[in-house]
Design a protein around this motif. Sequence first.
Motif, PDB file in Angstrom:
ATOM      1  N   ASP A   1      47.012  35.461 -28.782  1.00  0.00           N
ATOM      2  CA  ASP A   1      48.267  36.109 -28.414  1.00  0.00           C
ATOM      3  C   ASP A   1      49.303  35.133 -27.872  1.00  0.00           C
ATOM      4  OD1 ASP A   1      46.943  35.563 -26.080  1.00  0.00           O
ATOM      5  OD2 ASP A   1      47.414  37.469 -25.107  1.00  0.00           O
ATOM      6  N   TYR A   2      49.005  33.805 -27.896  1.00  0.00           N
ATOM      7  CA  TYR A   2      50.016  32.828 -27.510  1.00  0.00           C
ATOM      8  C   TYR A   2      50.922  32.568 -28.713  1.00  0.00           C
ATOM      9  CZ  TYR A   2      52.218  29.054 -24.947  1.00  0.00           C
ATOM     10  OH  TYR A   2      53.145  28.280 -24.277  1.00  0.00           O
ATOM     11  N   PRO A   3      52.218  32.347 -28.522  1.00  0.00           N
ATOM     12  CA  PRO A   3      53.131  32.272 -29.663  1.00  0.00           C
ATOM     13  C   PRO A   3      53.076  30.980 -30.479  1.00  0.00           C
ATOM     14  CG  PRO A   3      54.339  32.026 -27.602  1.00  0.00           C
ATOM     15  CD  PRO A   3      52.946  32.414 -27.233  1.00  0.00           C
ATOM     16  N   ALA A   4      52.264  30.004 -30.117  1.00  0.00           N
ATOM     17  CA  ALA A   4      52.159  28.761 -30.888  1.00  0.00           C
ATOM     18  C   ALA A   4      50.704  28.529 -31.265  1.00  0.00           C
ATOM     19  CB  ALA A   4      52.685  27.580 -30.073  1.00  0.00           C
TER      20      ALA A   4
ATOM     21  N   TYR B   1      48.801  23.285 -47.100  1.00  0.00           N
ATOM     22  CA  TYR B   1      48.246  22.043 -46.578  1.00  0.00           C
ATOM     23  C   TYR B   1      47.190  22.417 -45.547  1.00  0.00           C
ATOM     24  CZ  TYR B   1      48.175  17.212 -44.955  1.00  0.00           C
ATOM     25  OH  TYR B   1      47.780  15.929 -44.632  1.00  0.00           O
ATOM     26  N   PRO B   2      46.104  21.638 -45.421  1.00  0.00           N
ATOM     27  CA  PRO B   2      45.013  22.035 -44.520  1.00  0.00           C
ATOM     28  C   PRO B   2      45.381  22.037 -43.044  1.00  0.00           C
ATOM     29  CG  PRO B   2      44.589  19.879 -45.492  1.00  0.00           C
ATOM     30  CD  PRO B   2      45.737  20.455 -46.228  1.00  0.00           C
ATOM     31  N   VAL B   3      46.535  21.506 -42.697  1.00  0.00           N
ATOM     32  CA  VAL B   3      47.007  21.585 -41.314  1.00  0.00           C
ATOM     33  C   VAL B   3      48.023  22.717 -41.243  1.00  0.00           C
ATOM     34  CG1 VAL B   3      48.142  20.365 -39.426  1.00  0.00           C
ATOM     35  CG2 VAL B   3      46.691  19.105 -41.019  1.00  0.00           C
ATOM     36  N   ARG B   4      47.684  23.750 -40.467  1.00  0.00           N
ATOM     37  CA  ARG B   4      48.523  24.942 -40.409  1.00  0.00           C
ATOM     38  C   ARG B   4      49.150  25.065 -39.025  1.00  0.00           C
ATOM     39  NH1 ARG B   4      49.800  27.026 -44.852  1.00  0.00           N
ATOM     40  NH2 ARG B   4      49.601  29.184 -44.187  1.00  0.00           N
ATOM     41  N   VAL B   5      50.479  25.108 -38.984  1.00  0.00           N
ATOM     42  CA  VAL B   5      51.224  25.153 -37.732  1.00  0.00           C
ATOM     43  C   VAL B   5      52.132  26.383 -37.767  1.00  0.00           C
ATOM     44  CG1 VAL B   5      52.855  23.976 -36.235  1.00  0.00           C
ATOM     45  CG2 VAL B   5      51.207  22.647 -37.571  1.00  0.00           C
ATOM     46  N   GLU B   6      51.983  27.251 -36.775  1.00  0.00           N
ATOM     47  CA  GLU B   6      52.817  28.440 -36.720  1.00  0.00           C
ATOM     48  C   GLU B   6      53.287  28.688 -35.297  1.00  0.00           C
ATOM     49  OE1 GLU B   6      51.578  31.923 -38.645  1.00  0.00           O
ATOM     50  OE2 GLU B   6      51.303  30.938 -40.576  1.00  0.00           O
ATOM     51  N   ALA B   7      54.415  29.359 -35.196  1.00  0.00           N
ATOM     52  CA  ALA B   7      54.969  29.690 -33.884  1.00  0.00           C
ATOM     53  C   ALA B   7      55.932  30.855 -34.028  1.00  0.00           C
ATOM     54  CB  ALA B   7      55.698  28.486 -33.287  1.00  0.00           C
ATOM     55  N   ALA B   8      56.037  31.649 -32.973  1.00  0.00           N
ATOM     56  CA  ALA B   8      56.958  32.781 -32.932  1.00  0.00           C
ATOM     57  C   ALA B   8      57.932  32.578 -31.788  1.00  0.00           C
ATOM     58  CB  ALA B   8      56.196  34.093 -32.751  1.00  0.00           C
ATOM     59  N   LEU B   9      59.219  32.707 -32.086  1.00  0.00           N
ATOM     60  CA  LEU B   9      60.255  32.527 -31.077  1.00  0.00           C
ATOM     61  C   LEU B   9      60.323  33.757 -30.175  1.00  0.00           C
ATOM     62  CD1 LEU B   9      62.648  30.828 -30.035  1.00  0.00           C
ATOM     63  CD2 LEU B   9      64.083  32.017 -31.711  1.00  0.00           C
TER      64      LEU B   9
ATOM     65  N   SER C   1      48.265  20.037 -27.121  1.00  0.00           N
ATOM     66  CA  SER C   1      49.512  19.277 -27.094  1.00  0.00           C
ATOM     67  C   SER C   1      50.642  20.047 -27.756  1.00  0.00           C
ATOM     68  CB  SER C   1      49.313  17.929 -27.787  1.00  0.00           C
ATOM     69  OG  SER C   1      48.319  17.162 -27.147  1.00  0.00           O
ATOM     70  N   TRP C   2      50.336  20.729 -28.853  1.00  0.00           N
ATOM     71  CA  TRP C   2      51.357  21.498 -29.556  1.00  0.00           C
ATOM     72  C   TRP C   2      51.844  22.668 -28.704  1.00  0.00           C
ATOM     73  CZ3 TRP C   2      55.349  22.509 -31.942  1.00  0.00           C
ATOM     74  CH2 TRP C   2      55.611  23.707 -32.610  1.00  0.00           C
ATOM     75  N   ARG C   3      50.938  23.343 -28.023  1.00  0.00           N
ATOM     76  CA  ARG C   3      51.363  24.443 -27.163  1.00  0.00           C
ATOM     77  C   ARG C   3      52.287  23.958 -26.047  1.00  0.00           C
ATOM     78  NH1 ARG C   3      45.731  26.924 -27.559  1.00  0.00           N
ATOM     79  NH2 ARG C   3      45.226  25.549 -25.815  1.00  0.00           N
ATOM     80  N   VAL C   4      51.922  22.812 -25.426  1.00  0.00           N
ATOM     81  CA  VAL C   4      52.751  22.262 -24.356  1.00  0.00           C
ATOM     82  C   VAL C   4      54.106  21.822 -24.907  1.00  0.00           C
ATOM     83  CG1 VAL C   4      52.941  20.405 -22.657  1.00  0.00           C
ATOM     84  CG2 VAL C   4      50.756  21.563 -22.985  1.00  0.00           C
ATOM     85  N   ALA C   5      54.105  21.182 -26.072  1.00  0.00           N
ATOM     86  CA  ALA C   5      55.364  20.762 -26.683  1.00  0.00           C
ATOM     87  C   ALA C   5      56.231  21.966 -27.015  1.00  0.00           C
ATOM     88  CB  ALA C   5      55.088  19.945 -27.944  1.00  0.00           C
ATOM     89  N   TYR C   6      55.609  23.042 -27.496  1.00  0.00           N
ATOM     90  CA  TYR C   6      56.371  24.238 -27.864  1.00  0.00           C
ATOM     91  C   TYR C   6      56.988  24.894 -26.630  1.00  0.00           C
ATOM     92  CZ  TYR C   6      57.590  28.585 -30.227  1.00  0.00           C
ATOM     93  OH  TYR C   6      58.281  29.642 -30.747  1.00  0.00           O
ATOM     94  N   TYR C   7      56.256  24.913 -25.538  1.00  0.00           N
ATOM     95  CA  TYR C   7      56.766  25.474 -24.295  1.00  0.00           C
ATOM     96  C   TYR C   7      57.854  24.581 -23.709  1.00  0.00           C
ATOM     97  CZ  TYR C   7      56.840  26.632 -19.292  1.00  0.00           C
ATOM     98  OH  TYR C   7      57.229  26.951 -18.011  1.00  0.00           O
ATOM     99  N   ALA C   8      57.630  23.266 -23.754  1.00  0.00           N
ATOM    100  CA  ALA C   8      58.541  22.324 -23.126  1.00  0.00           C
ATOM    101  C   ALA C   8      59.569  21.822 -24.139  1.00  0.00           C
ATOM    102  CB  ALA C   8      57.750  21.187 -22.485  1.00  0.00           C
ATOM    103  N   TYR C   9      59.768  20.530 -24.167  1.00  0.00           N
ATOM    104  CA  TYR C   9      60.940  20.000 -24.859  1.00  0.00           C
ATOM    105  C   TYR C   9      60.667  19.567 -26.293  1.00  0.00           C
ATOM    106  CZ  TYR C   9      62.406  20.232 -20.064  1.00  0.00           C
ATOM    107  OH  TYR C   9      62.686  20.700 -18.816  1.00  0.00           O
ATOM    108  N   GLY C  10      59.542  20.038 -26.846  1.00  0.00           N
ATOM    109  CA  GLY C  10      59.330  19.874 -28.279  1.00  0.00           C
ATOM    110  C   GLY C  10      59.912  21.033 -29.059  1.00  0.00           C
ATOM    111  N   ALA C  11      60.243  22.147 -28.362  1.00  0.00           N
ATOM    112  CA  ALA C  11      60.830  23.301 -29.038  1.00  0.00           C
ATOM    113  C   ALA C  11      61.551  24.236 -28.073  1.00  0.00           C
ATOM    114  CB  ALA C  11      59.761  24.072 -29.801  1.00  0.00           C
ATOM    115  N   LEU C  12      61.038  24.410 -26.850  1.00  0.00           N
ATOM    116  CA  LEU C  12      61.548  25.410 -25.901  1.00  0.00           C
ATOM    117  C   LEU C  12      61.514  26.807 -26.506  1.00  0.00           C
ATOM    118  CD1 LEU C  12      64.658  23.604 -24.308  1.00  0.00           C
ATOM    119  CD2 LEU C  12      62.391  23.926 -23.287  1.00  0.00           C
TER     120      LEU C  12
END
Length: 483
Positions: free
Chosen positions: A102-105, A6-14, A76-87
Amino acid sequence: MPVATYPVRVEAALDSRLSRWLWLVKWVLVIPHYIVLTFLWIAFGFLSVVAFFGILFTGRYPRAIFDFNVGVLRWSWRVAYYAYGALGTDRYPPFTLADVPDYPAHLAIGYPDHLSRGLVLVKWWLLAIPHYVIVGLFLGGGTWLAWQSNNDNVNWMGGGLISLLVLVAAIVLAFTGRYPQGIFDFVLGMNRWVLRVAAYAGLMTDRYPPFRLDLGGHEPGDTLALPGAPPSTEPTSGEPTSGSSAAPEPTEAPEPRSTRGWTAARIVSVVTGSVIGLLSLGLFGAGGTLLWADQTQRQNGYLTSDAVSYGTTGYALNTEEIDLSASAPGWRWPSVLGDVRVRVTPVESGKPVFVGVAPAETAETYLAGVGHTTVTDLTADTATYLIQQGAAPAAPPAETAIWVAQASGTGTQTLVWPAQRGRWEVVVMNTDGSAGVAVRADVGAEVPALRGLEIGLLLGGVVLLAGGVVLIARPVYNASRNR
């Protein structure tokens, strides 16, 4: 069978090691981000309106605006990933629209060469409704969906399934020092769904979001090609590795574009212009409301209220104290109101009625010991009353020399009084002072300053809107040249 990208690509590393207790105070730590994002989302909304018309007339999403809006989503996604959208990380989010390799989101959206002019009219409000329902379950009332720019739900805390699972993960983290991988994968899948719908509702793609949860930190098929970052050869955390060392063939993942055209000064200019534009809409709304009232609610030159029925079994009806003594420099109630008109019509045809205006202290002295009813809320649709028990007045109202203006007789009685500074009461009685008063009444005022006020508000709106347009248009143009 490979899963279509899908043209929207979302990735993150725990993060491999997360603090057990930092999540308790992250809501404080991200307050600066929430403040900045509030203004960025205001700008997002205004620029999305510009993009809407750009797509409608040209079939293209203006590239500089696209880069800015993607940057807001990414932030917004980075802030959500750091805070209470994922922690999912303890690394503080950077203050930038650009991708930070080099940011994980990460978030990237492929720029569309062409968008449907017809779909832009319906996809963001009609076609996306099924997804809005699902996203509402995920976010629980925080369904900003990249379109609600004038609210503060960018923290993604809405009491939905995402926040519930993140809370469970936080409690497990506090006691075990480990973030459950299964919860992480599911939370990332839901966030990925939300961001896909956000991009679709934000007019960034015509590809309808798939009804599927792509679990885990990485998109199916491949990973994001981040500027300046070497391709990842590490397996996704929590995913089984195969015996083969061959890397998967890359698919049609969108190439993230640099946002170098968006300097800090240009971002500030767009945000300032959007806030000014929002203020201009407020001035337009206020001026338009006054213009409507001036043109439709005047009767014989008086701005007039609706007629309301009032009644009492006592001997008089009176208003609460009307305070016209307060004033500010350049704003005095008498000059604002001009002449005031009170019209009173007895409910019982042919019954004489009296209406008068008197200083509040004098009127209270006259009504002391008299059975009367005070109307305590003149603005309500249904009048509310304060009933005072007492006897009949010592003298009929017309025989009492306390009134600065009065009218009496059968039929509709009209009292016209040039407004004056002071504290006043309006009293309505039967002319003979008998009990049982029932009337229909309305009140009006000339308000001579209204025309100038409405013109001033509308002109102020025009000036602010023009200034806002300049502050938005210049950085958008310059950013498009410097891409």
